[in-house]
Design a protein around this motif. Sequence first.
Motif, PDB file in Angstrom:
ATOM      1  N   TRP A  83       0.835  -1.203   0.000  1.00  0.00           N
ATOM      2  CA  TRP A  83       0.000   0.000   0.000  1.00  0.00           C
ATOM      3  C   TRP A  83       0.871   1.255   0.000  1.00  0.00           C
ATOM      4  CZ3 TRP A  83      -4.881   0.329  -1.163  1.00  0.00           C
ATOM      5  CH2 TRP A  83      -5.570   1.483  -0.883  1.00  0.00           C
ATOM      6  N   ASP A  84       1.902   1.258   0.786  1.00  0.00           N
ATOM      7  CA  ASP A  84       2.833   2.382   0.835  1.00  0.00           C
ATOM      8  C   ASP A  84       3.622   2.483  -0.460  1.00  0.00           C
ATOM      9  OD1 ASP A  84       4.277   4.547   1.941  1.00  0.00           O
ATOM     10  OD2 ASP A  84       5.864   3.184   2.576  1.00  0.00           O
ATOM     11  N   ARG A  85       4.078   1.342  -0.983  1.00  0.00           N
ATOM     12  CA  ARG A  85       4.862   1.350  -2.222  1.00  0.00           C
ATOM     13  C   ARG A  85       4.067   1.897  -3.394  1.00  0.00           C
ATOM     14  NH1 ARG A  85       6.442  -4.277  -1.049  1.00  0.00           N
ATOM     15  NH2 ARG A  85       5.278  -4.816  -2.910  1.00  0.00           N
ATOM     16  N   TRP A  86       2.778   1.656  -3.420  1.00  0.00           N
ATOM     17  CA  TRP A  86       1.938   2.126  -4.516  1.00  0.00           C
ATOM     18  C   TRP A  86       1.323   3.497  -4.245  1.00  0.00           C
ATOM     19  CZ3 TRP A  86      -1.001  -2.937  -6.112  1.00  0.00           C
ATOM     20  CH2 TRP A  86      -0.101  -3.781  -6.776  1.00  0.00           C
ATOM     21  N   GLY A  87       1.784   4.168  -3.207  1.00  0.00           N
ATOM     22  CA  GLY A  87       1.352   5.528  -2.932  1.00  0.00           C
ATOM     23  C   GLY A  87       0.013   5.639  -2.219  1.00  0.00           C
ATOM     24  N   GLY A  88      -0.415   4.584  -1.542  1.00  0.00           N
ATOM     25  CA  GLY A  88      -1.704   4.587  -0.868  1.00  0.00           C
ATOM     26  C   GLY A  88      -1.802   5.541   0.293  1.00  0.00           C
ATOM     27  N   ASN A  89      -0.675   5.868   0.906  1.00  0.00           N
ATOM     28  CA  ASN A  89      -0.713   6.811   2.026  1.00  0.00           C
ATOM     29  C   ASN A  89      -0.957   8.240   1.536  1.00  0.00           C
ATOM     30  OD1 ASN A  89      -0.270   4.740   3.833  1.00  0.00           O
ATOM     31  ND2 ASN A  89       1.941   5.003   3.798  1.00  0.00           N
ATOM     32  N   LEU A  99      -4.207  -1.410  -7.567  1.00  0.00           N
ATOM     33  CA  LEU A  99      -4.306  -2.796  -7.121  1.00  0.00           C
ATOM     34  C   LEU A  99      -5.339  -3.556  -7.943  1.00  0.00           C
ATOM     35  CD1 LEU A  99      -3.648  -5.085  -5.082  1.00  0.00           C
ATOM     36  CD2 LEU A  99      -5.578  -4.233  -3.750  1.00  0.00           C
ATOM     37  N   LYS A 100      -6.514  -2.956  -8.134  1.00  0.00           N
ATOM     38  CA  LYS A 100      -7.560  -3.627  -8.894  1.00  0.00           C
ATOM     39  C   LYS A 100      -7.116  -3.881 -10.337  1.00  0.00           C
ATOM     40  CE  LYS A 100     -11.805  -2.050  -8.136  1.00  0.00           C
ATOM     41  NZ  LYS A 100     -12.899  -1.109  -7.848  1.00  0.00           N
ATOM     42  N   SER A 101      -6.497  -2.888 -10.953  1.00  0.00           N
ATOM     43  CA  SER A 101      -6.026  -3.044 -12.333  1.00  0.00           C
ATOM     44  C   SER A 101      -4.952  -4.116 -12.431  1.00  0.00           C
ATOM     45  CB  SER A 101      -5.471  -1.723 -12.860  1.00  0.00           C
ATOM     46  OG  SER A 101      -6.471  -0.747 -12.859  1.00  0.00           O
ATOM     47  N   TRP A 102      -4.035  -4.120 -11.463  1.00  0.00           N
ATOM     48  CA  TRP A 102      -2.958  -5.113 -11.443  1.00  0.00           C
ATOM     49  C   TRP A 102      -3.522  -6.526 -11.346  1.00  0.00           C
ATOM     50  CZ3 TRP A 102       2.017  -5.813 -12.396  1.00  0.00           C
ATOM     51  CH2 TRP A 102       2.640  -6.930 -11.859  1.00  0.00           C
ATOM     52  N   MET A 103      -4.460  -6.725 -10.430  1.00  0.00           N
ATOM     53  CA  MET A 103      -5.047  -8.042 -10.235  1.00  0.00           C
ATOM     54  C   MET A 103      -5.832  -8.497 -11.468  1.00  0.00           C
ATOM     55  SD  MET A 103      -4.226  -9.290  -7.252  1.00  0.00           S
ATOM     56  CE  MET A 103      -5.455 -10.528  -6.976  1.00  0.00           C
ATOM     57  N   GLN A 104      -6.539  -7.570 -12.127  1.00  0.00           N
ATOM     58  CA  GLN A 104      -7.330  -7.924 -13.290  1.00  0.00           C
ATOM     59  C   GLN A 104      -6.470  -8.169 -14.523  1.00  0.00           C
ATOM     60  OE1 GLN A 104      -9.914  -4.527 -13.153  1.00  0.00           O
ATOM     61  NE2 GLN A 104     -11.499  -5.629 -12.008  1.00  0.00           N
ATOM     62  N   ALA A 105      -5.243  -7.646 -14.542  1.00  0.00           N
ATOM     63  CA  ALA A 105      -4.359  -7.798 -15.700  1.00  0.00           C
ATOM     64  C   ALA A 105      -3.510  -9.061 -15.639  1.00  0.00           C
ATOM     65  CB  ALA A 105      -3.456  -6.579 -15.818  1.00  0.00           C
ATOM     66  N   GLN A 106      -3.663  -9.858 -14.593  1.00  0.00           N
ATOM     67  CA  GLN A 106      -2.830 -11.052 -14.442  1.00  0.00           C
ATOM     68  C   GLN A 106      -3.411 -12.224 -15.223  1.00  0.00           C
ATOM     69  OE1 GLN A 106       0.157 -10.802 -13.061  1.00  0.00           O
ATOM     70  NE2 GLN A 106      -0.416  -8.681 -12.795  1.00  0.00           N
ATOM     71  N   GLU A 125     -14.589  -8.214  -3.917  1.00  0.00           N
ATOM     72  CA  GLU A 125     -13.416  -8.922  -3.405  1.00  0.00           C
ATOM     73  C   GLU A 125     -12.154  -8.091  -3.578  1.00  0.00           C
ATOM     74  OE1 GLU A 125     -14.381 -13.652  -3.865  1.00  0.00           O
ATOM     75  OE2 GLU A 125     -13.909 -12.528  -5.695  1.00  0.00           O
ATOM     76  N   LEU A 126     -12.033  -7.410  -4.704  1.00  0.00           N
ATOM     77  CA  LEU A 126     -10.866  -6.552  -4.936  1.00  0.00           C
ATOM     78  C   LEU A 126     -10.834  -5.391  -3.941  1.00  0.00           C
ATOM     79  CD1 LEU A 126     -10.851  -6.503  -8.824  1.00  0.00           C
ATOM     80  CD2 LEU A 126      -9.082  -7.481  -7.359  1.00  0.00           C
ATOM     81  N   ASN A 127     -11.991  -4.777  -3.696  1.00  0.00           N
ATOM     82  CA  ASN A 127     -12.049  -3.685  -2.714  1.00  0.00           C
ATOM     83  C   ASN A 127     -11.710  -4.187  -1.317  1.00  0.00           C
ATOM     84  OD1 ASN A 127     -12.705  -1.489  -4.384  1.00  0.00           O
ATOM     85  ND2 ASN A 127     -14.858  -2.088  -4.407  1.00  0.00           N
ATOM     86  N   LEU A 129      -9.886  -6.857  -0.549  1.00  0.00           N
ATOM     87  CA  LEU A 129      -8.459  -7.176  -0.507  1.00  0.00           C
ATOM     88  C   LEU A 129      -7.626  -5.911  -0.374  1.00  0.00           C
ATOM     89  CD1 LEU A 129      -6.330  -9.414  -0.651  1.00  0.00           C
ATOM     90  CD2 LEU A 129      -6.348  -9.144  -3.137  1.00  0.00           C
ATOM     91  N   ALA A 130      -8.015  -4.863  -1.080  1.00  0.00           N
ATOM     92  CA  ALA A 130      -7.310  -3.580  -0.964  1.00  0.00           C
ATOM     93  C   ALA A 130      -7.422  -3.024   0.455  1.00  0.00           C
ATOM     94  CB  ALA A 130      -7.865  -2.581  -1.978  1.00  0.00           C
ATOM     95  N   ASP A 131      -8.606  -3.134   1.049  1.00  0.00           N
ATOM     96  CA  ASP A 131      -8.776  -2.663   2.430  1.00  0.00           C
ATOM     97  C   ASP A 131      -7.923  -3.474   3.392  1.00  0.00           C
ATOM     98  OD1 ASP A 131     -10.527  -0.732   1.578  1.00  0.00           O
ATOM     99  OD2 ASP A 131     -12.333  -1.870   2.111  1.00  0.00           O
ATOM    100  N   PHE A 132      -7.826  -4.781   3.170  1.00  0.00           N
ATOM    101  CA  PHE A 132      -6.983  -5.635   4.012  1.00  0.00           C
ATOM    102  C   PHE A 132      -5.517  -5.231   3.890  1.00  0.00           C
ATOM    103  CE2 PHE A 132      -4.398  -9.611   4.157  1.00  0.00           C
ATOM    104  CZ  PHE A 132      -4.436  -9.791   5.532  1.00  0.00           C
ATOM    105  N   LEU A 133      -5.049  -5.007   2.665  1.00  0.00           N
ATOM    106  CA  LEU A 133      -3.648  -4.617   2.470  1.00  0.00           C
ATOM    107  C   LEU A 133      -3.378  -3.218   3.021  1.00  0.00           C
ATOM    108  CD1 LEU A 133      -3.005  -6.128  -1.059  1.00  0.00           C
ATOM    109  CD2 LEU A 133      -2.238  -7.002   1.155  1.00  0.00           C
ATOM    110  N   GLN A 134      -4.374  -2.339   2.929  1.00  0.00           N
ATOM    111  CA  GLN A 134      -4.222  -1.011   3.532  1.00  0.00           C
ATOM    112  C   GLN A 134      -4.118  -1.137   5.044  1.00  0.00           C
ATOM    113  OE1 GLN A 134      -7.532   1.629   2.827  1.00  0.00           O
ATOM    114  NE2 GLN A 134      -6.399   3.411   3.533  1.00  0.00           N
TER     115      GLN A 134
END
Length: 150
Positions: A83-89, A99-106, A125-127, A129-134
């Motif tokens: 989350w920090d690496r991708w600028g979430g803070n 995150l959602k785009s990355w997961m959908q592009a795999q 589920e993507l939202n 998962l993003a909340d969990f990683l945040q």
Amino acid sequence: MAERLTKSAARNVFYGGSAFFFAIFLGLTAHSHYYMVTTSTDEKTLTSSVARGKHVWEKHSCINCHTLLGEGAYFAPEVGNVWDRWGGNEDPATAKEILKSWMQAQPSGAPGRRQMPQFNLTDQELNDLADFLQWTNKIKTQNWPPNKAG
């Protein structure tokens, strides 16, 4: 002073040393639990979305490839600070979209890279998962991992 250790003296050293180190063990265990409950985990921000995100993490066995705060497999990158690496803070909405785009592009199909499977996660589920990683990014980890890249 006696030249040799008697059986009773050896027994007393054994039991005394065992009791001493067992007391140290109990004290350190109590301190660790106290630290985890009062300092490292922010229960106020633990929402149902975070819990569902953890369920997504577990359901798809993400820990079989990724590490989370140093625990798990070392096949794929550490995600405890993703989350920090991708600028979430700085911009949480953009980080969530990344995150959602990355997961959908795999799988990305990039040559020479390990491929992450496509899990076909729903938007919910993507939202989650993003909340969990945040949420995991906000855990006080005493500066783990040692570098930002994980």
